[in-house]
Design a protein around this motif. Structure first.
Motif, PDB file in Angstrom:
ATOM      1  N   LEU A  88       0.829  -1.205   0.000  1.00  0.00           N
ATOM      2  CA  LEU A  88       0.000   0.000   0.000  1.00  0.00           C
ATOM      3  C   LEU A  88       0.866   1.259   0.000  1.00  0.00           C
ATOM      4  O   LEU A  88       0.571   2.239  -0.694  1.00  0.00           O
ATOM      5  CB  LEU A  88      -0.933  -0.018   1.213  1.00  0.00           C
ATOM      6  CG  LEU A  88      -2.228   0.793   1.133  1.00  0.00           C
ATOM      7  CD1 LEU A  88      -3.008   0.507  -0.133  1.00  0.00           C
ATOM      8  CD2 LEU A  88      -3.093   0.544   2.361  1.00  0.00           C
ATOM      9  N   LEU A 134      -5.908  -0.596  -4.628  1.00  0.00           N
ATOM     10  CA  LEU A 134      -5.728  -0.229  -3.222  1.00  0.00           C
ATOM     11  C   LEU A 134      -6.375  -1.266  -2.306  1.00  0.00           C
ATOM     12  O   LEU A 134      -5.804  -1.637  -1.266  1.00  0.00           O
ATOM     13  CB  LEU A 134      -6.331   1.149  -2.956  1.00  0.00           C
ATOM     14  CG  LEU A 134      -5.796   2.315  -3.792  1.00  0.00           C
ATOM     15  CD1 LEU A 134      -6.418   3.622  -3.327  1.00  0.00           C
ATOM     16  CD2 LEU A 134      -4.279   2.393  -3.720  1.00  0.00           C
ATOM     17  N   ALA A 137      -4.300  -4.382  -2.028  1.00  0.00           N
ATOM     18  CA  ALA A 137      -3.168  -4.200  -1.110  1.00  0.00           C
ATOM     19  C   ALA A 137      -3.640  -4.138   0.337  1.00  0.00           C
ATOM     20  O   ALA A 137      -2.968  -4.656   1.243  1.00  0.00           O
ATOM     21  CB  ALA A 137      -2.404  -2.928  -1.469  1.00  0.00           C
ATOM     22  N   ALA A 138      -4.794  -3.531   0.572  1.00  0.00           N
ATOM     23  CA  ALA A 138      -5.294  -3.378   1.944  1.00  0.00           C
ATOM     24  C   ALA A 138      -5.637  -4.714   2.589  1.00  0.00           C
ATOM     25  O   ALA A 138      -5.432  -4.907   3.793  1.00  0.00           O
ATOM     26  CB  ALA A 138      -6.516  -2.455   1.957  1.00  0.00           C
ATOM     27  N   ALA A 174      -8.436   1.122   3.109  1.00  0.00           N
ATOM     28  CA  ALA A 174      -8.268   1.640   1.748  1.00  0.00           C
ATOM     29  C   ALA A 174      -8.917   3.014   1.591  1.00  0.00           C
ATOM     30  O   ALA A 174      -8.359   3.908   0.938  1.00  0.00           O
ATOM     31  CB  ALA A 174      -8.873   0.657   0.738  1.00  0.00           C
TER      32      ALA A 174
END
Length: 214
Positions: A88, A134, A137-138, A174
């Protein structure tokens, strides 16, 4: 299968449209998107207004193309960083580098809206690609406990996530990331830190560390 070859006419049209967009970016840099004038661009290019309108039917048509290009470029940048293994924080730095490379491009899509302009649905879909990266990744971050009232709210208000299966805590992470990163970037690029003698790179890094803290 090889890409179809453009005809000379198609190549010429593509080149003229690219030149029009370049002049449009120069106008935006000096007067802002709301003052964009197709007639002024036509004059710069030695064309008549009606001739230019054969390439872009209206100011909004041209703005749409610029916004689409900007979102496509940012989405590709974020997705390339994600494919290279960025977490992130890495995605945040990729976004900041993209924004600093061309602030007017960033401000066109995240700055003051152009009065009376409404983006078409396909641009919304491109911007959703950024949020998907995002969210991907979160969900890889360790969950934070206890849950918050916003976590509970997002469990029932997740349409903006476009069907992503992220749990509420990851949605919260996110969303917080998106708002705070763009908050710092928007202030930085609009010049609101000028004269404050603040290390904006350090400020950005500190915000990321706060966001990613367990």
């Amino acid at each position: 299968m090889p890409e179809p070859t453009m005809t000379p006419r198609e190549r010429y049209r593509s080149q003229v449209r690219a030149e029009i967009k370049q002049h449009a970016w120069e106008q935006i840099a000096t007067t802002g998107a709301s003052a964009l004038s197709l007639n002024a661009i036509a004059k710069q290019m030695g064309m008549s207004g009606p001739a230019l309108y054969r390439y872009y039917a209206s100011r909004d048509d041209l703005i749409t193309e610029l916004i689409r290009d900007a979102y496509r470029s940012l989405a590709d940048t974020v997705q390339a960083a994600a494919a290279a293994g960025a977490d992130l924080a890495g995605l945040a730095h990729a976004m900041r580098a993209w924004a600093l490379e061309d602030p007017h491009r960033y401000l066109l899509i995240y700055g003051t809206p152009v009065p009376g302009y409404k983006a078409p649905d396909d641009i919304t879909l491109i911007s959703a690609e950024i949020m998907t990266a995002l969210l991907d990744a979160a969900v890889k971050l360790p969950a934070r406990t206890p849950s918050t009232p916003l976590d509970a709210h997002l469990a029932d208000h997740r349409d903006w996530a476009a069907g992503h299966p992220a749990p509420p805590e990851a949605l919260h992470r996110a969303l917080s990331f998106w708002t705070r990163v763009h908050g710092v970037l928007s202030l930085e690029l609009a010049g609101h830190f000028s004269g404050m003698r603040i290390d904006t790179a350090l400020l950005f890094e500190t915000e990321l560390n706060d966001l990613l803290a367990p």
